[in-house]
Design a protein around this motif. Structure first.
Motif, short mmCIF file in Angstrom:
data_model
loop_
_atom_site.label_atom_id
_atom_site.label_comp_id
_atom_site.label_asym_id
_atom_site.label_seq_id
_atom_site.Cartn_x
_atom_site.Cartn_y
_atom_site.Cartn_z
N UNK A 2 0.10 7.03 -1.17
CA UNK A 2 -0.89 6.58 -0.19
C UNK A 2 -0.27 6.24 1.16
N UNK A 3 0.96 5.80 1.17
CA UNK A 3 1.61 5.45 2.43
C UNK A 3 1.81 6.68 3.31
N UNK A 4 1.85 7.86 2.71
CA UNK A 4 1.96 9.09 3.49
C UNK A 4 0.63 9.46 4.15
N UNK A 5 -0.44 8.78 3.76
CA UNK A 5 -1.76 9.08 4.31
C UNK A 5 -2.21 8.03 5.32
N UNK A 21 -10.04 -0.09 2.58
CA UNK A 21 -8.83 0.57 3.09
C UNK A 21 -7.57 -0.26 2.83
N UNK A 22 -7.69 -1.58 2.84
CA UNK A 22 -6.52 -2.42 2.58
C UNK A 22 -6.01 -2.22 1.15
N UNK A 23 -6.90 -2.03 0.19
CA UNK A 23 -6.49 -1.78 -1.20
C UNK A 23 -5.85 -0.41 -1.36
N UNK A 24 -6.20 0.52 -0.47
CA UNK A 24 -5.61 1.86 -0.48
C UNK A 24 -4.41 1.94 0.46
N UNK A 25 -3.81 0.79 0.76
CA UNK A 25 -2.58 0.68 1.57
C UNK A 25 -2.74 1.31 2.95
N UNK A 39 -12.60 -0.75 -4.84
CA UNK A 39 -11.39 -0.98 -5.62
C UNK A 39 -10.66 0.35 -5.75
N UNK A 40 -9.37 0.30 -6.01
CA UNK A 40 -8.60 1.53 -6.13
C UNK A 40 -9.01 2.29 -7.39
#
Length: 84
Positions: A2-5, A21-25, A39-40
């Motif tokens: 997810x950090x790549x997105x 969006x915060x839960x999806x990093x 939720x994720x």
């Protein structure tokens, strides 16, 4: 993965509010591809994007929203969004 997105050049005030969006990093995702918005959960994506993210050298897919293809349409005021 997810950090790549993410796209850290975009100000937070234009980040999507249609999912957690915060839960999806901070990943910029299409809510249509998410099983859960609050939720994720599982993320649906094309095979090409999945290979880019999970290969030997993970990288941001060319067609990722985070690759300056997110225009924050949903965050525009309705009168402006309707013009587009």
């Amino acid at each position: 993965m997810l950090k790549l997105l993410r796209n850290d050049y975009l100000p937070q005030k234009v980040w999507p509010r249609s999912y957690a969006i915060d839960l999806y990093h901070g990943a910029l995702l299409s809510p249509k591809g998410l099983r859960r918005l609050d939720d994720v959960g599982a993320i649906q994506m094309c095979e090409r994007c999945r290979r880019s993210l999970t290969g030997k050298s993970p990288s941001q897919p060319v067609d990722a929203l985070a690759n300056f293809q997110y225009y924050s349409w949903s965050e525009l005021p309705s009168e402006v969004r309707d013009i587009f």
